[in-house]
Each structure stands twice: as C-alpha cells, then as structure tokens.
Write a protein that holds these residues in place. Structure first.
Motif, PDB file in Angstrom:
ATOM      1  N   ILE A   1       0.852  -1.183   0.000  1.00 58.22           N
ATOM      2  CA  ILE A   1       0.000   0.000   0.000  1.00 58.22           C
ATOM      3  C   ILE A   1       0.890   1.236   0.000  1.00 58.22           C
ATOM      4  O   ILE A   1       1.626   1.489   0.955  1.00 58.22           O
ATOM      5  CB  ILE A   1      -0.922   0.047   1.243  1.00 58.22           C
ATOM      6  CG1 ILE A   1      -1.582  -1.306   1.490  1.00 58.22           C
ATOM      7  CG2 ILE A   1      -1.935   1.166   1.102  1.00 58.22           C
ATOM      8  CD1 ILE A   1      -2.522  -1.745   0.428  1.00 58.22           C
TER       9      ILE A   1
ATOM     10  N   LEU B   1       1.451   5.106   0.268  1.00 58.02           N
ATOM     11  CA  LEU B   1       0.807   6.293   0.831  1.00 58.02           C
ATOM     12  C   LEU B   1       1.619   7.518   0.436  1.00 58.02           C
ATOM     13  O   LEU B   1       2.826   7.582   0.678  1.00 58.02           O
ATOM     14  CB  LEU B   1       0.723   6.204   2.356  1.00 58.02           C
ATOM     15  CG  LEU B   1      -0.037   5.011   2.935  1.00 58.02           C
ATOM     16  CD1 LEU B   1       0.011   5.042   4.464  1.00 58.02           C
ATOM     17  CD2 LEU B   1      -1.476   5.004   2.456  1.00 58.02           C
TER      18      LEU B   1
ATOM     19  N   THR C   1      -1.424  -0.972  -4.398  1.00 55.98           N
ATOM     20  CA  THR C   1      -2.502   0.013  -4.280  1.00 55.98           C
ATOM     21  C   THR C   1      -1.900   1.336  -3.830  1.00 55.98           C
ATOM     22  O   THR C   1      -1.028   1.370  -2.954  1.00 55.98           O
ATOM     23  CB  THR C   1      -3.552  -0.447  -3.250  1.00 55.98           C
ATOM     24  OG1 THR C   1      -4.051  -1.726  -3.627  1.00 55.98           O
ATOM     25  CG2 THR C   1      -4.697   0.547  -3.164  1.00 55.98           C
TER      26      THR C   1
ATOM     27  N   LEU D   1      -2.688   5.174  -2.312  1.00 53.42           N
ATOM     28  CA  LEU D   1      -3.614   6.088  -1.649  1.00 53.42           C
ATOM     29  C   LEU D   1      -2.956   7.462  -1.575  1.00 53.42           C
ATOM     30  O   LEU D   1      -1.851   7.597  -1.045  1.00 53.42           O
ATOM     31  CB  LEU D   1      -3.946   5.602  -0.233  1.00 53.42           C
ATOM     32  CG  LEU D   1      -4.516   4.187  -0.096  1.00 53.42           C
ATOM     33  CD1 LEU D   1      -4.716   3.838   1.372  1.00 53.42           C
ATOM     34  CD2 LEU D   1      -5.817   4.052  -0.869  1.00 53.42           C
TER      35      LEU D   1
ATOM     36  N   SER E   1      -3.372  11.512  -0.476  1.00 51.62           N
ATOM     37  CA  SER E   1      -4.096  12.563   0.235  1.00 51.62           C
ATOM     38  C   SER E   1      -3.963  13.863  -0.563  1.00 51.62           C
ATOM     39  O   SER E   1      -2.857  14.382  -0.734  1.00 51.62           O
ATOM     40  CB  SER E   1      -3.531  12.749   1.646  1.00 51.62           C
ATOM     41  OG  SER E   1      -4.153  13.837   2.297  1.00 51.62           O
TER      42      SER E   1
ATOM     43  N   HIS F   1      -6.335   5.650  -5.473  1.00 52.01           N
ATOM     44  CA  HIS F   1      -7.456   6.311  -4.801  1.00 52.01           C
ATOM     45  C   HIS F   1      -6.965   7.669  -4.299  1.00 52.01           C
ATOM     46  O   HIS F   1      -6.025   7.736  -3.503  1.00 52.01           O
ATOM     47  CB  HIS F   1      -7.956   5.478  -3.631  1.00 52.01           C
ATOM     48  CG  HIS F   1      -8.351   4.083  -4.004  1.00 52.01           C
ATOM     49  ND1 HIS F   1      -9.598   3.775  -4.509  1.00 52.01           N
ATOM     50  CD2 HIS F   1      -7.646   2.920  -3.981  1.00 52.01           C
ATOM     51  CE1 HIS F   1      -9.656   2.482  -4.764  1.00 52.01           C
ATOM     52  NE2 HIS F   1      -8.488   1.940  -4.457  1.00 52.01           N
TER      53      HIS F   1
ATOM     54  N   CYS G   1      -0.621  11.158   4.920  1.00 46.95           N
ATOM     55  CA  CYS G   1      -0.552   9.719   4.660  1.00 46.95           C
ATOM     56  C   CYS G   1      -1.381   8.946   5.680  1.00 46.95           C
ATOM     57  O   CYS G   1      -2.071   7.981   5.332  1.00 46.95           O
ATOM     58  CB  CYS G   1       0.909   9.261   4.692  1.00 46.95           C
ATOM     59  SG  CYS G   1       1.898   9.842   3.290  1.00 46.95           S
TER      60      CYS G   1
ATOM     61  N   ALA H   1      -5.045   9.324   4.732  1.00 52.18           N
ATOM     62  CA  ALA H   1      -5.401   8.485   3.579  1.00 52.18           C
ATOM     63  C   ALA H   1      -5.544   7.023   4.001  1.00 52.18           C
ATOM     64  O   ALA H   1      -6.454   6.326   3.557  1.00 52.18           O
ATOM     65  CB  ALA H   1      -4.343   8.632   2.485  1.00 52.18           C
ATOM     66  N   TRP H   2      -4.652   6.560   4.865  1.00 53.57           N
ATOM     67  CA  TRP H   2      -4.715   5.179   5.345  1.00 53.57           C
ATOM     68  C   TRP H   2      -5.978   4.951   6.175  1.00 53.57           C
ATOM     69  O   TRP H   2      -6.675   3.954   6.000  1.00 53.57           O
ATOM     70  CB  TRP H   2      -3.472   4.858   6.153  1.00 53.57           C
ATOM     71  CG  TRP H   2      -3.497   3.536   6.857  1.00 53.57           C
ATOM     72  CD1 TRP H   2      -3.455   3.314   8.204  1.00 53.57           C
ATOM     73  CD2 TRP H   2      -3.533   2.236   6.244  1.00 53.57           C
ATOM     74  NE1 TRP H   2      -3.482   1.977   8.477  1.00 53.57           N
ATOM     75  CE2 TRP H   2      -3.525   1.278   7.296  1.00 53.57           C
ATOM     76  CE3 TRP H   2      -3.587   1.784   4.930  1.00 53.57           C
ATOM     77  CZ2 TRP H   2      -3.565  -0.091   7.062  1.00 53.57           C
ATOM     78  CZ3 TRP H   2      -3.626   0.420   4.693  1.00 53.57           C
ATOM     79  CH2 TRP H   2      -3.610  -0.502   5.747  1.00 53.57           C
TER      80      TRP H   2
ATOM     81  N   ASN I   1      -8.759   6.478   5.955  1.00 53.97           N
ATOM     82  CA  ASN I   1      -9.963   6.626   5.133  1.00 53.97           C
ATOM     83  C   ASN I   1      -9.910   5.793   3.852  1.00 53.97           C
ATOM     84  O   ASN I   1     -10.633   6.074   2.896  1.00 53.97           O
ATOM     85  CB  ASN I   1     -10.168   8.106   4.787  1.00 53.97           C
ATOM     86  CG  ASN I   1     -10.544   8.931   6.002  1.00 53.97           C
ATOM     87  OD1 ASN I   1     -11.710   9.018   6.378  1.00 53.97           O
ATOM     88  ND2 ASN I   1      -9.540   9.544   6.642  1.00 53.97           N
ATOM     89  N   ARG I   2      -9.092   4.783   3.846  1.00 50.94           N
ATOM     90  CA  ARG I   2      -8.947   3.914   2.673  1.00 50.94           C
ATOM     91  C   ARG I   2     -10.276   3.241   2.344  1.00 50.94           C
ATOM     92  O   ARG I   2     -11.067   2.910   3.236  1.00 50.94           O
ATOM     93  CB  ARG I   2      -7.865   2.860   2.930  1.00 50.94           C
ATOM     94  CG  ARG I   2      -8.192   1.922   4.073  1.00 50.94           C
ATOM     95  CD  ARG I   2      -6.966   1.103   4.476  1.00 50.94           C
ATOM     96  NE  ARG I   2      -7.276   0.163   5.559  1.00 50.94           N
ATOM     97  CZ  ARG I   2      -7.276   0.475   6.846  1.00 50.94           C
ATOM     98  NH1 ARG I   2      -7.018   1.717   7.235  1.00 50.94           N
ATOM     99  NH2 ARG I   2      -7.535  -0.443   7.768  1.00 50.94           N
TER     100      ARG I   2
ATOM    101  N   LYS J   1     -11.340  -1.742   3.769  1.00 50.54           N
ATOM    102  CA  LYS J   1     -11.193  -1.746   5.224  1.00 50.54           C
ATOM    103  C   LYS J   1     -10.396  -2.933   5.729  1.00 50.54           C
ATOM    104  O   LYS J   1      -9.710  -2.843   6.736  1.00 50.54           O
ATOM    105  CB  LYS J   1     -12.578  -1.722   5.892  1.00 50.54           C
ATOM    106  CG  LYS J   1     -13.346  -0.444   5.610  1.00 50.54           C
ATOM    107  CD  LYS J   1     -12.544   0.796   5.990  1.00 50.54           C
ATOM    108  CE  LYS J   1     -13.267   2.083   5.641  1.00 50.54           C
ATOM    109  NZ  LYS J   1     -12.435   3.275   5.903  1.00 50.54           N
TER     110      LYS J   1
END
Length: 288
Positions: free
Chosen positions: A4, A6, A35, A37, A39, A57, A71, A74-75, A77-78, A81
């Motif tokens: 992931i 960030l 993935t 993420l 912000s 995202h 970061c 963003a994590w 509110n990923r 879940k």
C-alpha cells in the motif's frame, strides 16, 4: 503481499502523475497487489490517473495535513477496510525506485521484530540519505536545534552548514572506494522521504500521524518503533533516488523555521519528557 503506497498531493499534480507512471513500470511479482492512496492536501486534484495499470485512490481531507499526517489520513480513510498481509510504503513523490524494488522486497525475509524498513536512498549526485540517524539524539541536541529554528536566521545558518557538509561528503566519497556493507543494519531512524512500515508496527499500535507539521517525522516514527521495541532496519538492497523537489519550499523561510521548531517541540514533549503519554499520541497537526 499487499503493498500500500501512501503519498500526498500539494499543487504538484504533474510530479505525482510522473510518480504513478514510474510505479506502474516497476517489475512486480505475480502475487504483489499494489494500491496507491493519495491525500489531496491542496484539494485541487483533477482525475488523470485512470489510464494507469494501478489501483489509485485520491482522497481529499478538509485541510492541508502535511506529509505524514496526510498519509495517515489516507490510510485511515482507505476504501478497503480489510487489508491483510500488507506493508505500507510511505513516500514522497519525487523519488524513483529501482526497477527491481518490489521484486527484492518480496524476496527479502525479515524477523518479526522489524517494524520499519529504510531503503538505500541517494540524491542524484550520489550522496546517501540513509542511514538517516544511526543513534538516538540527546534531549540537549534537540533543544539546541529547536532554539536555532526559533528564527529564520537559524535555518539560514543550518542550510549553509548542510551545503558545506554535503560538498565535503561528495568529495570524500570520490576519494574513497566503496566500503559500505550490503548487509542490513539496525539504525535509529529512516530518512523521511521513503520508508516502509510492516504489519507488526500497526498491529502493536504504532501511530503514523503526529503533532508536528512537515518536519521531524523521522524522529516520530523512530520513537514509535522504539516504544514498541521494534527495530528500524536499513536495507541497502532496496534502492531509490530522491530528486529533492521539496514541496516544503513553497512556504517562506520564516514559516519553515517555525514548522521545524514546533515539530521538535512536539518530539521533545512526547518522547523526552517524563510526562509524555505512554503511546506518544497527541492531536494531529494541520497547516497553521
């Protein structure tokens, strides 16, 4: 394994898109799920990443949270879940990873007490940014830096000293043959431009967000690992080049000095004071 990524966006969409393109071109093991993420700290991202073979995202907080807190937001509110067997790659967007970065990450085996991984980060001129700190700084040293940053004059002095030191380091590295070991080493803190957090860091309650803004994030992550009795491991096999296009330069010298002073004040209060909370937690800071 899920990787992931960030990162944050702050009036630098072209740089972020170039970063995403670079990520999409890294060699990936078949079992690697990547993935990203982001912000959107400047709240002006326009969707332009749909053509990339990545799961991206872009999430929009209510204000500019800075790098590490962005970061963290963003994590938190990923959209997914439940994320198992994952590692968080927290990074600036002005980095270029070695093509084999993800392959090497999958090949490496770490002991359970490794919570933070510090890649080998170099500037374009070859100067190494990791290991960032091998040993924990003293409270006196932090207090001295906080005093220096109480005015923009201190930042000017330290910036000049840093440029001189950088020149000396480059000159010395050209005279000496490479003697640094490729063996991973335990260190105190990873450079904040990029580091990886393993699941054990999060499972044991490690906090990403903190009460500073833009600076001293390395110390916060190091202290979180220290409280959890987890190691920070410098891994030379994982390589990246840091271009150094700092978004922080968009702020005035006086504001950057204040951000640094306030961030060091947070570190001293949270981790060097007898009255510090047990987990180092505090309210997450936003742009003043």
């Amino acid at each position: 394994m899920n990787v992931i990524v960030l990162a944050t966006h702050y009036h630098n969409q072209e740089e972020v898109l170039n970063f995403l393109t670079m990520l999409s071109q890294l060699r990936r093991p078949a079992r690697c799920q990547l993935t990203v993420l982001i912000s959107d700290n400047s709240r002006n991202w326009s969707p332009s990443s749909g053509h990339l073979p990545l799961s991206v995202h872009v999430l929009r907080p209510d204000s500019n949270l800075g790098y590490l807190n962005g970061c963290q937001w963003a994590w938190a509110n990923r959209p997914m879940k439940r994320v198992e067997n994952s590692v968080l790659l927290i990074t600036n967007t002005d980095l270029t990873f070695d093509d084999s970065f993800l392959e090497r990450l999958f090949e490496l085996r770490f002991s359970e007490n490794v919570g933070v991984i510090a890649p080998a980060v170099t500037l374009p001129d070859g100067e190494a940014q990791n290991p960032f700190l091998r040993h924990r700084p003293t409270a006196w040293r932090l207090a001295a830096y906080q005093w220096l940053f109480s005015g923009s004059w201190g930042l000017r002095v330290l910036n000049s000293a840093a440029r001189i030191r950088s020149s000396l380091v480059r000159a010395r590295s050209k005279r000496k043959s490479k003697t640094s070991s490729d063996v991973p080493q335990r260190i105190y803190a990873a450079h904040g431009s990029v580091f990886l957090l393993r699941e054990v860091f999060l499972e044991q309650g490690g906090k990403i967000g903190y009460g500073g803004f833009l600076y001293a994030e390395e110390l916060h992550i190091a202290e979180q690992a220290r409280r959890l009795q987890l190691d920070v491991l410098f891994v030379p096999e994982l390589q990246a080049i840091h271009q150094g296009h700092a978004v922080t330069q968009q702020s005035s010298l006086a504001r950057r000095a204040k951000f640094k002073s306030d961030s060091l004040k947070f570190i001293r209060r949270s981790y060097y004071s007898g009255n510090a909370p047990a987990d180092g937690s505090t309210l997450v800071a936003t742009e003043p």
